[in-house]
Enzyme design. Sequence first.
Site, PDB file in Angstrom:
ATOM      1  N   LYS A 119       0.278  -1.604   0.114  1.00  0.00           N
ATOM      2  CA  LYS A 119      -0.204   0.175  -0.123  1.00  0.00           C
ATOM      3  C   LYS A 119       0.538   1.322   0.093  1.00  0.00           C
ATOM      4  O   LYS A 119       2.040   1.058   0.278  1.00  0.00           O
ATOM      5  CB  LYS A 119      -0.427  -0.253   1.879  1.00  0.00           C
ATOM      6  CG  LYS A 119      -2.163  -1.376   1.016  1.00  0.00           C
ATOM      7  CD  LYS A 119      -2.659  -0.763   2.815  1.00  0.00           C
ATOM      8  CE  LYS A 119      -3.610  -1.896   3.051  1.00  0.00           C
ATOM      9  NZ  LYS A 119      -5.420  -1.160   2.089  1.00  0.00           N
ATOM     10  N   ARG A 172      -9.963 -11.633   2.237  1.00  0.00           N
ATOM     11  CA  ARG A 172     -11.391 -12.114   1.603  1.00  0.00           C
ATOM     12  C   ARG A 172     -10.331 -14.080   1.497  1.00  0.00           C
ATOM     13  O   ARG A 172     -10.812 -15.034   1.502  1.00  0.00           O
ATOM     14  CB  ARG A 172     -11.366 -11.985   0.273  1.00  0.00           C
ATOM     15  CG  ARG A 172     -10.520 -12.442  -0.792  1.00  0.00           C
ATOM     16  CD  ARG A 172     -10.961 -11.722  -1.925  1.00  0.00           C
ATOM     17  NE  ARG A 172     -10.758  -9.866  -1.847  1.00  0.00           N
ATOM     18  CZ  ARG A 172     -11.255  -9.020  -3.069  1.00  0.00           C
ATOM     19  NH1 ARG A 172     -11.996  -9.678  -4.035  1.00  0.00           N
ATOM     20  NH2 ARG A 172     -11.330  -7.558  -2.805  1.00  0.00           N
TER      21      ARG A 172
HETATM   22  N1  BES Z   1      -8.243  -3.589   4.742  1.00  0.00           N
HETATM   23  C1  BES Z   1      -7.987  -3.201   2.980  1.00  0.00           C
HETATM   24  C2  BES Z   1     -10.168  -2.388   2.885  1.00  0.00           C
HETATM   25  C3  BES Z   1      -9.732  -1.303   3.862  1.00  0.00           C
HETATM   26  C4  BES Z   1      -9.078  -0.331   3.566  1.00  0.00           C
HETATM   27  C5  BES Z   1     -11.218  -1.330   4.676  1.00  0.00           C
HETATM   28  C6  BES Z   1      -9.164   0.850   3.672  1.00  0.00           C
HETATM   29  C7  BES Z   1     -11.242   0.073   4.893  1.00  0.00           C
HETATM   30  C8  BES Z   1     -10.597   1.480   4.696  1.00  0.00           C
HETATM   31  C9  BES Z   1      -8.351  -4.637   2.223  1.00  0.00           C
HETATM   32  O1  BES Z   1      -7.801  -5.585   2.725  1.00  0.00           O
HETATM   33  C10 BES Z   1      -7.602  -3.876   0.816  1.00  0.00           C
HETATM   34  O2  BES Z   1      -6.632  -3.931   1.120  1.00  0.00           O
HETATM   35  N2  BES Z   1      -8.737  -4.243  -0.019  1.00  0.00           N
HETATM   36  C11 BES Z   1      -8.264  -3.731  -1.522  1.00  0.00           C
HETATM   37  C12 BES Z   1      -8.645  -4.929  -2.379  1.00  0.00           C
HETATM   38  C13 BES Z   1      -8.909  -4.733  -3.899  1.00  0.00           C
HETATM   39  C14 BES Z   1      -6.725  -4.935  -3.709  1.00  0.00           C
HETATM   40  C15 BES Z   1      -9.179  -6.008  -3.992  1.00  0.00           C
HETATM   41  C16 BES Z   1      -9.042  -2.740  -1.436  1.00  0.00           C
HETATM   42  O3  BES Z   1      -9.749  -2.700  -1.348  1.00  0.00           O
HETATM   43  O4  BES Z   1      -8.315  -1.871  -2.365  1.00  0.00           O
HETATM   44 MN    MN Z   2      -5.503  -5.117   2.024  1.00  0.00          MN
END
Ligand code: BES
Ligand code: MN
Length: 497
Positions: free
Chosen positions: A276, A350
Amino acid sequence: MSLEIQLRSDPSHTLVADVLVVGVLQTGPKGGLSPALKPLDAALGGVLAKIVAKEEFTGKRDQSLTFATLGRIPADKVVLLGLGERRAVGAPDVRTFAAKAAKAANVEKASSLALALPAGLEGELRAVAEGLELGAYRFNKYMTGDRKPKATLGSVIVGVAAKLRPTAKATIALGQQVAAAVNFSRDLSKEPPNVLYPETFAQAAEKAAKESALKVVTFDFKEIRRRGMKLIDAVGRGSAREPRLVHISWTPKGAKRKMVFVGKGITFDTGGISIKPAAGMGDMKHDMSGAANVVGLMLAVAALKPKVEVHAIAACAENMPDGDAYRPGDIWGSLDGKTVEIVNTDAEGRLVLADALAYARTLSPDVIVDNATLTGACVVALGSTCSGWYCGHEDTAREFAAALKQSGEQMWRMPLLEDLRDQVKSDVADVKQAGDRYGGSITAALFLREFAGPGRWIHCDIAGPAALERPIAWMQAKGASGHGVLTFLAMVERASR
Ligand code: BES
Ligand code: MN
Ligand code: ZN
């Protein structure tokens, strides 16, 4: 349980406390001083009527008015809080009202609070106790010296107009226990990731569960691998902190139904190899809020002692980049048996949930409910004060909608759109882990459905963990981190009736 709560049926102006908070129901269109406030006005020498008229305080929902009493009554300050019209006031509104009162007391650096409940709301004492404890909650264990709060709210007198039922005290105690359970979830969510990682999460959960006389087992990394939870292995292997799966259960004799609650417990989400950006990454310490919620839920269940079997499964791992970390392009098996093509290591939630759902199915429950801070897309869609929920079974969906109404928590139903199904199909494995940018919350839900099986299942994509902690979001979402616990508890209570 931190507060000492007493019940009194004395008039509000005689209650002895640092701050007096008076709930005011909205009067007719003409406004003016509500008759319920007349004795307080008299004790204050007519000051109340003047201030109320000048500030146009009518008791409208969310209206508030604070003033000093200059020694005319025992309380130094009076806070009037509007509750809106009587017919629109339910348990969630009373809970929010009591929470605001406790927050106001903390703002005033009060150690004692008197709360005057408007006549007719005596049936909502549990919501009053829940709100007081939720509103008084602060996370300040890491503050020292001057940074420590000067005063802490310790005692509350709840003033009611009517005679109290003999069960009133027990009702207050139950409300406090429920809120303490939610506050436990909030504590876990706020702990920093150097302190709270899968092993210490499991230790905290085990300790709390044992204190509540609940059954609890933890699978360590060896056991996770032995059982074939390959997706939890994939996500957790890049961290020096090994993954854990915690299973807590409440199994009363003669239970009518069996419910399993599953939570995502990523104690820190760097994104892994698909790392990230730096901005806001620290908020990803909250990425275990779903797991924290199901542990908190069990503590509330232990207090409530329902006639249904309830299980909580917390799937904990830390998502880190490392020489042994999983990568985009990998294909991993799963507890269910299906193979998964990895496309983005930041879609880790997931994966741990898929194995946890497969494990949940082995318990043969009547319903599985999972909750997870799963996608940024859901926050984009609904904002940070509202969670999304999914359900493919209409009768189960009706039950969940009723539980939401009872809890007052803000969650919006989202569709399991078959149109997007192709996005989680893979050319090289049984399923693909993630779809493209659009509809990200929906494709995550469709992926999970592959592992939830054909039974009754509800999936909650819970609102942005960081946003949930902002005070204003707290008031709107009514649950804060711990968002969902009151709804899940309402589901359990409804099934137990
Ligand atoms: N934990 C995050 C989702 C999240 C981010 C929740 C910010 C609340 C605030 C999750 O693990 C994630 O990174 N999801 C990605 C999925 C994508 C890579 C398909 C997302 O939402 O960008
Ligand atoms: Mn994530
Ligand atoms: Zn995550």
